[in-house]
Structures are given as structure tokens and as C-alpha cells.
Design a protein around this motif. Sequence first.
Motif, PDB file in Angstrom:
ATOM      1  N   ASN A   1     -64.424 -40.201  52.119  1.00 21.85           N
ATOM      2  CA  ASN A   1     -63.361 -39.749  51.220  1.00 21.85           C
ATOM      3  C   ASN A   1     -63.879 -38.545  50.437  1.00 21.85           C
ATOM      4  O   ASN A   1     -64.754 -38.666  49.604  1.00 21.85           O
ATOM      5  N   ILE A   2     -63.316 -37.390  50.744  1.00 25.27           N
ATOM      6  CA  ILE A   2     -63.775 -36.154  50.119  1.00 25.27           C
ATOM      7  C   ILE A   2     -63.602 -36.188  48.609  1.00 25.27           C
ATOM      8  O   ILE A   2     -64.284 -35.499  47.863  1.00 25.27           O
ATOM      9  N   HIS A   3     -62.684 -37.032  48.123  1.00 26.21           N
ATOM     10  CA  HIS A   3     -62.437 -37.116  46.686  1.00 26.21           C
ATOM     11  C   HIS A   3     -63.424 -38.056  45.985  1.00 26.21           C
ATOM     12  O   HIS A   3     -63.420 -38.155  44.768  1.00 26.21           O
ATOM     13  N   ASN A   4     -64.243 -38.748  46.769  1.00 31.18           N
ATOM     14  CA  ASN A   4     -65.248 -39.637  46.202  1.00 31.18           C
ATOM     15  C   ASN A   4     -66.587 -39.348  46.873  1.00 31.18           C
ATOM     16  O   ASN A   4     -66.932 -39.977  47.883  1.00 31.18           O
ATOM     17  N   PRO A   5     -67.369 -38.412  46.351  1.00 28.74           N
ATOM     18  CA  PRO A   5     -68.609 -38.002  47.020  1.00 28.74           C
ATOM     19  C   PRO A   5     -69.759 -38.990  46.895  1.00 28.74           C
ATOM     20  O   PRO A   5     -70.742 -38.892  47.616  1.00 28.74           O
ATOM     21  N   ILE A   6     -69.652 -39.961  45.999  1.00 35.23           N
ATOM     22  CA  ILE A   6     -70.786 -40.837  45.698  1.00 35.23           C
ATOM     23  C   ILE A   6     -71.307 -41.606  46.920  1.00 35.23           C
ATOM     24  O   ILE A   6     -72.526 -41.664  47.136  1.00 35.23           O
ATOM     25  N   PRO A   7     -70.449 -42.239  47.742  1.00 32.37           N
ATOM     26  CA  PRO A   7     -71.002 -42.953  48.907  1.00 32.37           C
ATOM     27  C   PRO A   7     -71.837 -42.065  49.820  1.00 32.37           C
ATOM     28  O   PRO A   7     -72.890 -42.481  50.309  1.00 32.37           O
ATOM     29  N   MET A   8     -71.398 -40.831  50.052  1.00 33.85           N
ATOM     30  CA  MET A   8     -72.172 -39.941  50.911  1.00 33.85           C
ATOM     31  C   MET A   8     -73.466 -39.511  50.235  1.00 33.85           C
ATOM     32  O   MET A   8     -74.504 -39.351  50.880  1.00 33.85           O
ATOM     33  N   ILE A   9     -73.441 -39.333  48.922  1.00 33.93           N
ATOM     34  CA  ILE A   9     -74.660 -38.992  48.185  1.00 33.93           C
ATOM     35  C   ILE A   9     -75.649 -40.165  48.265  1.00 33.93           C
ATOM     36  O   ILE A   9     -76.857 -39.970  48.424  1.00 33.93           O
ATOM     37  N   TYR A  10     -75.126 -41.394  48.191  1.00 32.79           N
ATOM     38  CA  TYR A  10     -75.979 -42.570  48.355  1.00 32.79           C
ATOM     39  C   TYR A  10     -76.611 -42.592  49.747  1.00 32.79           C
ATOM     40  O   TYR A  10     -77.830 -42.741  49.888  1.00 32.79           O
ATOM     41  N   GLN A  11     -75.785 -42.460  50.775  1.00 34.01           N
ATOM     42  CA  GLN A  11     -76.308 -42.570  52.137  1.00 34.01           C
ATOM     43  C   GLN A  11     -77.276 -41.445  52.474  1.00 34.01           C
ATOM     44  O   GLN A  11     -78.143 -41.594  53.332  1.00 34.01           O
ATOM     45  N   SER A  12     -77.148 -40.312  51.781  1.00 31.10           N
ATOM     46  CA  SER A  12     -78.055 -39.199  52.027  1.00 31.10           C
ATOM     47  C   SER A  12     -79.389 -39.365  51.299  1.00 31.10           C
ATOM     48  O   SER A  12     -80.300 -38.570  51.484  1.00 31.10           O
ATOM     49  N   GLY A  13     -79.502 -40.392  50.456  1.00 28.81           N
ATOM     50  CA  GLY A  13     -80.786 -40.710  49.833  1.00 28.81           C
ATOM     51  C   GLY A  13     -80.979 -40.191  48.426  1.00 28.81           C
ATOM     52  O   GLY A  13     -82.048 -40.367  47.843  1.00 28.81           O
ATOM     53  N   TYR A  14     -79.951 -39.576  47.829  1.00 29.10           N
ATOM     54  CA  TYR A  14     -80.097 -39.022  46.484  1.00 29.10           C
ATOM     55  C   TYR A  14     -79.750 -40.044  45.410  1.00 29.10           C
ATOM     56  O   TYR A  14     -80.097 -39.862  44.246  1.00 29.10           O
ATOM     57  N   LEU A  15     -79.083 -41.109  45.795  1.00 29.51           N
ATOM     58  CA  LEU A  15     -78.860 -42.268  44.937  1.00 29.51           C
ATOM     59  C   LEU A  15     -79.299 -43.504  45.705  1.00 29.51           C
ATOM     60  O   LEU A  15     -79.318 -43.511  46.934  1.00 29.51           O
ATOM     61  N   THR A  16     -79.641 -44.554  44.971  1.00 28.31           N
ATOM     62  CA  THR A  16     -80.002 -45.800  45.622  1.00 28.31           C
ATOM     63  C   THR A  16     -79.434 -46.968  44.825  1.00 28.31           C
ATOM     64  O   THR A  16     -78.920 -46.799  43.717  1.00 28.31           O
ATOM     65  N   ILE A  17     -79.524 -48.162  45.380  1.00 29.22           N
ATOM     66  CA  ILE A  17     -79.019 -49.364  44.713  1.00 29.22           C
ATOM     67  C   ILE A  17     -79.960 -49.740  43.570  1.00 29.22           C
ATOM     68  O   ILE A  17     -81.173 -49.860  43.753  1.00 29.22           O
ATOM     69  N   LYS A  18     -79.400 -49.918  42.387  1.00 28.45           N
ATOM     70  CA  LYS A  18     -80.178 -50.380  41.233  1.00 28.45           C
ATOM     71  C   LYS A  18     -79.879 -51.842  40.912  1.00 28.45           C
ATOM     72  O   LYS A  18     -80.769 -52.601  40.546  1.00 28.45           O
ATOM     73  N   GLU A  19     -78.609 -52.206  41.031  1.00 27.64           N
ATOM     74  CA  GLU A  19     -78.213 -53.591  40.764  1.00 27.64           C
ATOM     75  C   GLU A  19     -77.072 -53.967  41.708  1.00 27.64           C
ATOM     76  O   GLU A  19     -76.362 -53.099  42.217  1.00 27.64           O
ATOM     77  N   TYR A  20     -76.928 -55.277  41.916  1.00 31.83           N
ATOM     78  CA  TYR A  20     -75.821 -55.773  42.729  1.00 31.83           C
ATOM     79  C   TYR A  20     -75.157 -56.931  42.000  1.00 31.83           C
ATOM     80  O   TYR A  20     -75.824 -57.880  41.580  1.00 31.83           O
ATOM     81  N   ASP A  21     -73.852 -56.844  41.824  1.00 29.06           N
ATOM     82  CA  ASP A  21     -73.065 -57.898  41.190  1.00 29.06           C
ATOM     83  C   ASP A  21     -72.357 -58.683  42.296  1.00 29.06           C
ATOM     84  O   ASP A  21     -71.359 -58.230  42.858  1.00 29.06           O
ATOM     85  N   GLU A  22     -72.919 -59.852  42.607  1.00 25.94           N
ATOM     86  CA  GLU A  22     -72.392 -60.636  43.723  1.00 25.94           C
ATOM     87  C   GLU A  22     -70.969 -61.131  43.454  1.00 25.94           C
ATOM     88  O   GLU A  22     -70.141 -61.223  44.362  1.00 25.94           O
ATOM     89  N   ARG A  23     -70.683 -61.427  42.202  1.00 27.38           N
ATOM     90  CA  ARG A  23     -69.368 -61.959  41.859  1.00 27.38           C
ATOM     91  C   ARG A  23     -68.255 -60.975  42.219  1.00 27.38           C
ATOM     92  O   ARG A  23     -67.236 -61.349  42.793  1.00 27.38           O
ATOM     93  N   PHE A  24     -68.482 -59.692  41.890  1.00 26.49           N
ATOM     94  CA  PHE A  24     -67.447 -58.689  42.147  1.00 26.49           C
ATOM     95  C   PHE A  24     -67.768 -57.815  43.360  1.00 26.49           C
ATOM     96  O   PHE A  24     -67.044 -56.865  43.649  1.00 26.49           O
ATOM     97  N   ASN A  25     -68.878 -58.144  44.051  1.00 28.32           N
ATOM     98  CA  ASN A  25     -69.288 -57.390  45.243  1.00 28.32           C
ATOM     99  C   ASN A  25     -69.373 -55.900  44.919  1.00 28.32           C
ATOM    100  O   ASN A  25     -68.774 -55.057  45.588  1.00 28.32           O
ATOM    101  N   GLN A  26     -70.149 -55.610  43.879  1.00 31.51           N
ATOM    102  CA  GLN A  26     -70.194 -54.253  43.342  1.00 31.51           C
ATOM    103  C   GLN A  26     -71.644 -53.816  43.130  1.00 31.51           C
ATOM    104  O   GLN A  26     -72.487 -54.591  42.693  1.00 31.51           O
ATOM    105  N   TYR A  27     -71.925 -52.555  43.467  1.00 30.92           N
ATOM    106  CA  TYR A  27     -73.256 -51.991  43.284  1.00 30.92           C
ATOM    107  C   TYR A  27     -73.287 -51.046  42.084  1.00 30.92           C
ATOM    108  O   TYR A  27     -72.302 -50.350  41.810  1.00 30.92           O
ATOM    109  N   THR A  28     -74.435 -51.026  41.405  1.00 30.10           N
ATOM    110  CA  THR A  28     -74.730 -49.977  40.434  1.00 30.10           C
ATOM    111  C   THR A  28     -75.774 -49.080  41.076  1.00 30.10           C
ATOM    112  O   THR A  28     -76.798 -49.563  41.569  1.00 30.10           O
ATOM    113  N   LEU A  29     -75.513 -47.772  41.075  1.00 31.72           N
ATOM    114  CA  LEU A  29     -76.397 -46.816  41.736  1.00 31.72           C
ATOM    115  C   LEU A  29     -77.128 -45.941  40.720  1.00 31.72           C
ATOM    116  O   LEU A  29     -76.694 -45.806  39.576  1.00 31.72           O
ATOM    117  N   GLY A  30     -78.212 -45.340  41.136  1.00 30.49           N
ATOM    118  CA  GLY A  30     -78.948 -44.399  40.295  1.00 30.49           C
ATOM    119  C   GLY A  30     -79.937 -43.627  41.141  1.00 30.49           C
ATOM    120  O   GLY A  30     -80.132 -43.928  42.327  1.00 30.49           O
TER     121      GLY A  30
END
Length: 523
Positions: free
Chosen positions: A335-364
Motif C-alpha cells: 500500500n503506497i499510502h502506508n510505507p511502514i510495512p515495506m520499511i520494516y521488511q527492508s530492515g530499517y525497522l524491526t519488531i520491538k513488542e508484540y501484543d498477542e491480544r490485538f495481534n499488533q506489533y510495535t516497531l522501531g
Amino acid sequence: MDTTSNSRLLPIGIQSFEKLRSEGFLYVDKTALVYKLANSRLPYFLSRPRRFGKSLLLSTLEAYFQGKKELFKGLAIEQLEKDWKEYPVLHLDLNAEKYDSRKALESILERQLKGWEELYETGGEGITHSGRFMTVIRKAYEKTGRRVVVLVDEYDKPMLRSMHDEVLQKDFRETLTAFYTVLKSADLYLQFVFITGVTKFAQMGIFSNLNQLNDISFDIEYDALCGMTRTEIEATFRPELEAMATKNKLSFDKMFAELTRQYDGYRFTPDEEFHPMYNPFSVLSALSKSRFGNYWFASGTPTFLVEMLKKTDYDLREMEGVEVSAASLSDDRANIHNPIPMIYQSGYLTIKEYDERFNQYTLGFPNEEVKYGFLNFAAPFYTPVAAQDTSFYIGKFVRELEKGETEAFLTRLRAFFADIPYELNDKTERHYQVIFYLVFKLMGQFVEAEVRSAKGRADAVVWTDDYIYVFEFKLNGSTDEAIRQIDDKGYLIPYTADARKLVKVGVSFSREERNLGEWVIKG
């Protein structure tokens, strides 16, 4: 080749497993995982950042399936594999080309196909590239009596190289989709399929027909397939680590702490028992030179990512601590309007926390190398001041605050804004805030600096050996309001017990002038 003083060979940039093993390079043994992967016989996909060892992994799989037992002597797989067999291997490497035209992609497919067609004597049967690929797979199976292994390295390189050109993207997508879809039709003839890339996005849609692929990018059991853990680094490179500690006049523990701060921090799984991964290219480069540096970032600049940030007017301040759904990181619809997933997959962000209840990641940002490398590279796109000028300003900013020269610092900050061309400076309040963010974040390479990330915090705080500065900026507001907010909100309270001198700085910012207005300094 850079080596350490004891002449042990470090495998920097070595992508051939056969060369690595036959010429005596050091090797972090991943073969137990290779054996497990290869013998599950499932078709796999793995996403990892560039320079993380994907090509070497595929080369290792190739050597294993070609039955080159002698290359695995002394490794874990030697004890696991009792029945070495040779399979026909089709290894497609899309790493090298510029991919600036349709012809560039067609030529690399043509070159690969011709080599396979000669080897398996197909006579070039088939009209299209995909048709010829299917014939090669079938003929290889018939000629050898064994099912075929297909390895695809950097499947997405043509797409990433052409993101600026929608027409070329469409051509590449159609060509590659047809080519890769053969892998589903040829299932009867296939022993093993492994595809790697930086992203799973085909912006692409390339994987729409390859739903049989098992994406292991987030699987804890294959978390350490690429990259290095601390245990692996200490076990394999102990002499180099000790030499680096000695050269930098640090204890072993302090040296490793710096290695960790610079190059560790990658997390590729939501599971809590994950091993933090070190960037292998950066670690090997640092050990080779016995010097810390921005090796991974300097090996390739993420121009397409920063261009994407610009197009979407993304607020850089949100990159650290951004929350995203798990689906957005594993979905193959970019999604060109949401660059964060591609920035994550390219290695510039990584997983910092995972919220299992809401199936949500915090990145940094994973580490200091990536954080400051990315921010330094992004600064000219936002300011826009030339990269070398940005570095010049940051160095001067730091020295002035270290000396307590607050007036000179603010005067230079005003000059920094004045250097921005008028036509490029007709921006929103948020844009100015991003520029402030970049300035203070980049200062953090040399002094402790913090930019506001939560309510009840000053806009910026900077710690030097002798001073603690608390900054509050007001867009079209008064300096009195800024100072009053520092006092009323108690921004200084956390630092009152500190022996360093406390300095309050209230600054007004004029939207009309597009620059700093008045300021008040109280210390």
C-alpha cells in the motif's frame, strides 16, 4: 580481502558456499536448520533485509541438494544426513541487473533458460519464458529420474528497482507472475522450492497464484536461519573480538556492548523466546577492520523508501514506536499510502513488542547504525540541505551546547532553516516539527538527546557533560508561553537532583517567516 592480524578469513560478501568452504573462510554453522528445511519438502518463502545472508543460504541449499558431501565436513549436517543424494537444481539469481528496462529482465531470464536448456537438452521447447521454464523442469526430472529443486534469490529485485516507473512495474509484474506461476503447475516434478526476497510485496501481486508457498519469515524455528546470534558470534569469532577490544582500548564486555548497540536488535518473530539477531555484514566488517562504522547502511541507500515517505508526507517522528497490525507486515499487497510495512521488511525497522491480544506489533529502529544512517540519509529529503551540510550543522550544534553557547546554537538553527529554499519551505506546522525532530535526533549520535514522544514532556531535552537543556517551541506563540509551559508542566522536575546546570529555552517559530523568531534562555 580484509583479514584480522591472525589471517583468519572473514566471509565478507562471500555468497558461494563452495568457495567459502573450499577456501577456508570462517563459517557460522547454519546447516542443522538447512537440513530441517530441506527435508520438510515444502515450498518456502523467506523475507529478510539485504546483506543478511540470503544468497549464502541458497548457495548452501544448492550444495546440499547437489550432494556435495565433502563441503559439509565437520558441520552439523554431517551427523544428520545419512543418505546423500544428487538432485537437479535450478538456481535463479535476480540480484545483479539494474532492471531499467523490460529488456534487462528478459535478458537475465533468457540467459538462465539457455543454460538450463543446454544442460537438460530440451531443444528450447516452448514459446514463452514461462513455457520454456516448465519444459526445463519436466526434462530435468525425466533425464535425472529425480525431482527438481528450484531456488530463487531476490525474486523482488526487478520490482524494487522499478518502483518509480508504473509502466515498467506492470511489465515486470506480468513477466514474473507468469514465470513463477509455473512452480504451482510443476508441483509433480518438484522436490523442493525456496524463494527469498527483501519484501513479500509484489506491489506486485506476483504471489497471487503461489498460495502453496509456506512463508517462514516470522517463524521462531527458522528465526536464526539468516543473521547471527551473540552465541554464534562469540563461538566463531572469539580471536577477532578480542583483537577488536584491544585495538579500541576497551574491555571485552564493553566492546561487545558497543557491537550490540550498533548492530544487534533485529527481531523477526512475535514469539517471546526469540534470539536478537545481529546484522552479519556489519559485524563481519567491523571485526575485519577492528573499527565501528556504518557498514550496512553505506552498502546501499534506501532511496525508494525515502521517496515513498516524501510522496505520502509521512511524519518521520512516528517511525519509532509505530503500531501496526500483524496482517500488514505479512500481506503481499503493498500500500503506497502506508510505507511502514515495506520499511520494516527492508530492515530499517524491526519488531520491538508484540501484543498477542490485538495481534499488533510495535516497531522501531533495530540499532544505532540503522537509526542514524536512516535519519542522516532522510534529512536532505526533508530539509532539503545537502547531506554534508547537515553533518556540518549537527557537529556545530553539538559543540555549541557542550560549551553552553545556547545563543550561538539558536542562531545557527535559524541559519539552518534559512538555507531551505523558499519554494520548498511552504509547508505545514508538522513539517517544521519534523525538521526539529531530525536535528535533535541526529545530535543524539554525539550527546544524549530526546525528542518528545509522549504527553507531559518538553519538545526536546539534551544532556551534555555540564548542561541539561529543556527546549519548548511555539509555532506563532510567544516565548513567555513556552517558558511558562516548561514551568507549569514541570518539565525540569526529573532533572532537579542532577548536578549539571539546567537551562530552559523557550522559542517562538514564525509561520510567516518560516523560521525561528524570538527566544528566551533561562539558566
